[in-house]
Design a protein around this motif. Structure first.
Motif, PDB file in Angstrom:
ATOM      1  N   CYS A  69     182.123 -59.487  73.526  1.00 53.24           N
ATOM      2  CA  CYS A  69     180.724 -59.995  73.442  1.00 53.24           C
ATOM      3  C   CYS A  69     180.634 -61.108  72.239  1.00 53.24           C
ATOM      4  O   CYS A  69     181.552 -61.315  71.743  1.00 53.24           O
ATOM      5  N   ARG A  70     179.553 -61.755  72.273  1.00 53.15           N
ATOM      6  CA  ARG A  70     179.457 -62.781  71.506  1.00 53.15           C
ATOM      7  C   ARG A  70     178.577 -62.322  70.397  1.00 53.15           C
ATOM      8  O   ARG A  70     177.756 -61.261  70.261  1.00 53.15           O
ATOM      9  N   PRO A  71     178.497 -63.106  69.159  1.00 51.27           N
ATOM     10  CA  PRO A  71     177.767 -62.529  68.227  1.00 51.27           C
ATOM     11  C   PRO A  71     176.120 -62.296  68.507  1.00 51.27           C
ATOM     12  O   PRO A  71     175.593 -61.254  67.983  1.00 51.27           O
ATOM     13  N   SER A  72     175.528 -63.175  69.267  1.00 49.55           N
ATOM     14  CA  SER A  72     174.440 -63.034  69.655  1.00 49.55           C
ATOM     15  C   SER A  72     173.988 -61.782  70.638  1.00 49.55           C
ATOM     16  O   SER A  72     172.940 -61.103  70.356  1.00 49.55           O
ATOM     17  N   PHE A  73     175.054 -61.304  71.183  1.00 52.16           N
ATOM     18  CA  PHE A  73     174.909 -59.972  71.805  1.00 52.16           C
ATOM     19  C   PHE A  73     174.457 -58.782  70.974  1.00 52.16           C
ATOM     20  O   PHE A  73     173.679 -58.162  71.411  1.00 52.16           O
ATOM     21  N   LEU A  74     175.354 -58.907  70.000  1.00 52.37           N
ATOM     22  CA  LEU A  74     175.211 -57.708  68.868  1.00 52.37           C
ATOM     23  C   LEU A  74     173.804 -57.510  68.331  1.00 52.37           C
ATOM     24  O   LEU A  74     173.234 -56.767  67.854  1.00 52.37           O
ATOM     25  N   VAL A  75     173.431 -58.963  68.034  1.00 45.47           N
ATOM     26  CA  VAL A  75     171.994 -58.927  67.363  1.00 45.47           C
ATOM     27  C   VAL A  75     171.105 -58.265  68.426  1.00 45.47           C
ATOM     28  O   VAL A  75     170.011 -57.580  67.958  1.00 45.47           O
ATOM     29  N   GLN A  76     171.152 -58.731  69.594  1.00 48.34           N
ATOM     30  CA  GLN A  76     170.122 -58.127  70.699  1.00 48.34           C
ATOM     31  C   GLN A  76     170.391 -56.445  70.674  1.00 48.34           C
ATOM     32  O   GLN A  76     169.165 -55.799  70.751  1.00 48.34           O
ATOM     33  N   PHE A  77     171.597 -56.226  70.515  1.00 52.68           N
ATOM     34  CA  PHE A  77     171.936 -54.763  70.559  1.00 52.68           C
ATOM     35  C   PHE A  77     171.259 -54.087  69.520  1.00 52.68           C
ATOM     36  O   PHE A  77     170.833 -53.023  69.613  1.00 52.68           O
ATOM     37  N   ALA A  78     171.197 -54.752  68.291  1.00 52.39           N
ATOM     38  CA  ALA A  78     170.617 -54.142  67.224  1.00 52.39           C
ATOM     39  C   ALA A  78     169.165 -53.917  67.274  1.00 52.39           C
ATOM     40  O   ALA A  78     168.591 -52.863  66.926  1.00 52.39           O
ATOM     41  N   ALA A  79     168.492 -54.776  67.906  1.00 52.16           N
ATOM     42  CA  ALA A  79     167.012 -54.897  67.943  1.00 52.16           C
ATOM     43  C   ALA A  79     166.688 -53.716  69.353  1.00 52.16           C
ATOM     44  O   ALA A  79     165.732 -53.072  69.015  1.00 52.16           O
ATOM     45  N   MET A  80     167.505 -53.694  70.147  1.00 55.49           N
ATOM     46  CA  MET A  80     167.203 -52.714  71.229  1.00 55.49           C
ATOM     47  C   MET A  80     167.360 -51.230  70.391  1.00 55.49           C
ATOM     48  O   MET A  80     166.952 -50.426  70.844  1.00 55.49           O
ATOM     49  N   GLY A  81     168.586 -51.271  69.673  1.00 60.62           N
ATOM     50  CA  GLY A  81     169.047 -49.834  69.208  1.00 60.62           C
ATOM     51  C   GLY A  81     167.831 -49.502  68.138  1.00 60.62           C
ATOM     52  O   GLY A  81     167.520 -48.229  68.282  1.00 60.62           O
ATOM     53  N   LEU A  82     167.431 -50.141  67.419  1.00 65.70           N
ATOM     54  CA  LEU A  82     166.051 -49.869  66.638  1.00 65.70           C
ATOM     55  C   LEU A  82     164.920 -49.298  67.327  1.00 65.70           C
ATOM     56  O   LEU A  82     164.350 -48.334  66.906  1.00 65.70           O
ATOM     57  N   ALA A  83     164.657 -49.902  68.631  1.00 62.82           N
ATOM     58  CA  ALA A  83     163.555 -49.610  69.322  1.00 62.82           C
ATOM     59  C   ALA A  83     163.796 -48.061  70.262  1.00 62.82           C
ATOM     60  O   ALA A  83     162.784 -47.339  69.958  1.00 62.82           O
ATOM     61  N   TYR A  84     165.138 -47.912  70.478  1.00 62.67           N
ATOM     62  CA  TYR A  84     165.379 -46.659  70.791  1.00 62.67           C
ATOM     63  C   TYR A  84     165.271 -45.723  69.724  1.00 62.67           C
ATOM     64  O   TYR A  84     164.734 -44.437  70.097  1.00 62.67           O
ATOM     65  N   ALA A  85     165.822 -46.085  68.688  1.00 64.31           N
ATOM     66  CA  ALA A  85     165.776 -44.813  67.675  1.00 64.31           C
ATOM     67  C   ALA A  85     164.362 -44.488  67.238  1.00 64.31           C
ATOM     68  O   ALA A  85     164.062 -43.230  66.993  1.00 64.31           O
ATOM     69  N   GLU A  86     163.528 -45.452  67.257  1.00 60.90           N
ATOM     70  CA  GLU A  86     162.101 -45.203  66.868  1.00 60.90           C
ATOM     71  C   GLU A  86     161.319 -44.550  67.965  1.00 60.90           C
ATOM     72  O   GLU A  86     160.661 -43.586  67.675  1.00 60.90           O
ATOM     73  N   ALA A  87     161.706 -45.022  69.301  1.00 58.34           N
ATOM     74  CA  ALA A  87     161.228 -43.894  70.328  1.00 58.34           C
ATOM     75  C   ALA A  87     161.789 -42.697  70.270  1.00 58.34           C
ATOM     76  O   ALA A  87     160.882 -41.767  70.703  1.00 58.34           O
ATOM     77  N   SER A  88     162.802 -42.374  69.636  1.00 56.59           N
ATOM     78  CA  SER A  88     163.487 -41.036  69.515  1.00 56.59           C
ATOM     79  C   SER A  88     162.718 -40.226  68.321  1.00 56.59           C
ATOM     80  O   SER A  88     163.087 -39.026  68.275  1.00 56.59           O
ATOM     81  N   GLY A  89     161.829 -40.887  67.406  1.00 55.41           N
ATOM     82  CA  GLY A  89     161.237 -40.118  66.578  1.00 55.41           C
ATOM     83  C   GLY A  89     161.837 -40.492  65.158  1.00 55.41           C
ATOM     84  O   GLY A  89     161.161 -39.859  64.141  1.00 55.41           O
ATOM     85  N   LEU A  90     162.814 -41.456  65.090  1.00 55.24           N
ATOM     86  CA  LEU A  90     163.486 -41.575  63.559  1.00 55.24           C
ATOM     87  C   LEU A  90     162.418 -42.474  62.939  1.00 55.24           C
ATOM     88  O   LEU A  90     161.879 -43.559  63.580  1.00 55.24           O
ATOM     89  N   LYS A  91     162.302 -42.488  61.543  1.00 53.03           N
ATOM     90  CA  LYS A  91     161.708 -43.341  60.882  1.00 53.03           C
ATOM     91  C   LYS A  91     162.304 -44.378  60.101  1.00 53.03           C
ATOM     92  O   LYS A  91     163.378 -43.676  59.356  1.00 53.03           O
ATOM     93  N   ASP A  92     162.254 -45.585  60.093  1.00 51.27           N
ATOM     94  CA  ASP A  92     162.824 -46.565  59.201  1.00 51.27           C
ATOM     95  C   ASP A  92     164.324 -46.411  59.439  1.00 51.27           C
ATOM     96  O   ASP A  92     165.175 -46.330  58.348  1.00 51.27           O
ATOM     97  N   PRO A  93     164.847 -46.690  60.620  1.00 48.70           N
ATOM     98  CA  PRO A  93     166.408 -46.613  60.901  1.00 48.70           C
ATOM     99  C   PRO A  93     166.763 -47.814  60.500  1.00 48.70           C
ATOM    100  O   PRO A  93     166.309 -48.990  60.340  1.00 48.70           O
ATOM    101  N   LYS A  94     168.107 -47.801  59.961  1.00 50.60           N
ATOM    102  CA  LYS A  94     168.897 -48.852  59.645  1.00 50.60           C
ATOM    103  C   LYS A  94     170.149 -49.305  60.712  1.00 50.60           C
ATOM    104  O   LYS A  94     170.590 -48.341  61.392  1.00 50.60           O
ATOM    105  N   VAL A  95     170.344 -50.609  60.437  1.00 47.79           N
ATOM    106  CA  VAL A  95     171.669 -51.085  61.493  1.00 47.79           C
ATOM    107  C   VAL A  95     172.878 -51.058  60.712  1.00 47.79           C
ATOM    108  O   VAL A  95     172.944 -51.866  59.730  1.00 47.79           O
TER     109      VAL A  95
END
Length: 326
Positions: A142-168
């Motif tokens: 992976c490149r660093p930019s990949f991990l930033v994109q992973f973070a954005a997608m992971g936050l979106a998934y966590a919120e869709a799963s019902g978590l409030k204010d998730p952290k990375v």
């Protein structure tokens, strides 16, 4: 909402996949089986039920190379992805070849704008509830930019799963900002700039199960090692517990009294309870499970797909990426 199941994907398909689809259908999931019609009808007849089938004469065995999928347009996974692209189904679930499923999704659906590489998200039980880790194995390097994109997608998934204010959290070998390999050291300031107070900082392996941060990002090589280590450790620990609880008459009595509590622990660490991992970053809802999945895992994968599509997962991923300008 209709979900296409690659009924030929997995080590024990189509028996296990059809059975899992049957269990999901009993809970109200509209499942479309994709695969060789004669074999699927035979499995349905054995169960004494019926489900809609979309015939696909070919399938990708687990031992074949992922690139074969481009040549196999009539394979079950390619047919399922085409149905998703045309809007005839709202999600695809496969317990088959991970690489082939990802290749089929990329080839047929394409990537979400702003995503260089899609990622597999893995869910772990933690002391605080759940931890979502990505990448779980789609991208070994992976490149660093990949991990930033992973973070954005992971936050979106966590919120869709019902978590409030998730952290990375960024997986590293120490909590301090200056610790880690070249990838971690380059990624840290990018996550800090992109996420602000939603970035927790570095986390260590133990933090995945402590729930220190709800979303943990890493490269796919490391993420897959974490996943396989956790699954192996859970299996061994459960075996040790079973051995200890059957070692004497008194131990067996104790096991009988604690049976309900032990069952809850087993359910928390049983991969079948989590069903399948979402492939985030492609233009469609795609979920990939274990090749060794049982009927319970297939059922739970279909239930999870329905829930997350209903929660607008793909729109949340797009919005998350757009907000971070990645």
């Amino acid at each position: 909402m209709r979900i296409a199941l690659d009924a030929m994907g997995g080590d024990r398909a189509p028996g296990v996949t059809v059975h899992g689809a049957f269990l999901a259908a009993k809970e109200g999931v509209d499942v479309l089986l994709v695969g060789e019609e004669a074999r699927l009808r035979a499995e349905l007849a054995r169960l004494g039920t019926s489900l809609p089938i979309h015939h696909a004469p070919d399938w990708i065995p687990m031992e074949e190379h992922a690139t074969e999928v481009r040549k196999r347009r009539e394979s079950s996974i390619m047919v399922a992805m085409d149905l998703l692209k045309r809007g005839e189904v709202q999600a695809v679930v496969s317990m088959g070849h991970t690489g082939a499923t990802m290749a089929a999704a990329l080839f047929t659906l394409g990537r979400v704008k702003g995503v260089e590489r899609p990622a597999l998200l893995v869910e772990f039980p933690s002391q605080r509830g759940r931890t979502f880790l990505l990448d779980g194995g789609a991208n070994a390097d992976c490149r660093p930019s990949f991990l930033v994109q992973f973070a954005a997608m992971g936050l979106a998934y966590a919120e869709a799963s019902g978590l409030k204010d998730p952290k990375v959290g960024l997986l590293s070998i120490g909590e301090e900002e200056g610790k880690g390999n070249a990838l971690v050291l380059e990624t840290y300031p990018l996550l800090k700039d992109a996420l602000g107070d939603r970035f927790f900082g570095n986390v260590e392996g133990r933090d995945v199960f402590l729930g220190t941060a709800e979303v943990v990002v890493t490269d796919g090589f490391t993420g897959n090692v974490v996943l396989k280590l956790a699954e192996g450790e859970a299996k061994v620990l459960l075996g040790w517990i079973k051995e200890a609880l059957t070692s004497s008459p008194l131990a067996r009595l104790g096991a009988l009294l604690a049976r309900g509590a032990l069952r809850k622990v087993k359910e928390k660490v049983d991969p079948s309870q989590y069903g399948a991992m979402p492939l985030l970053g492609v233009e469609g809802a795609v979920f990939i499970g274990h090749g060794s999945a049982d009927a319970l895992a297939v059922k739970n994968a279909l239930l999870r797909a329905r829930s997350l599509v209903a929660a607008g997962l793909l729109d949340r991923v797009r919005a998350g990426l757009s907000a971070l300008h990645v």
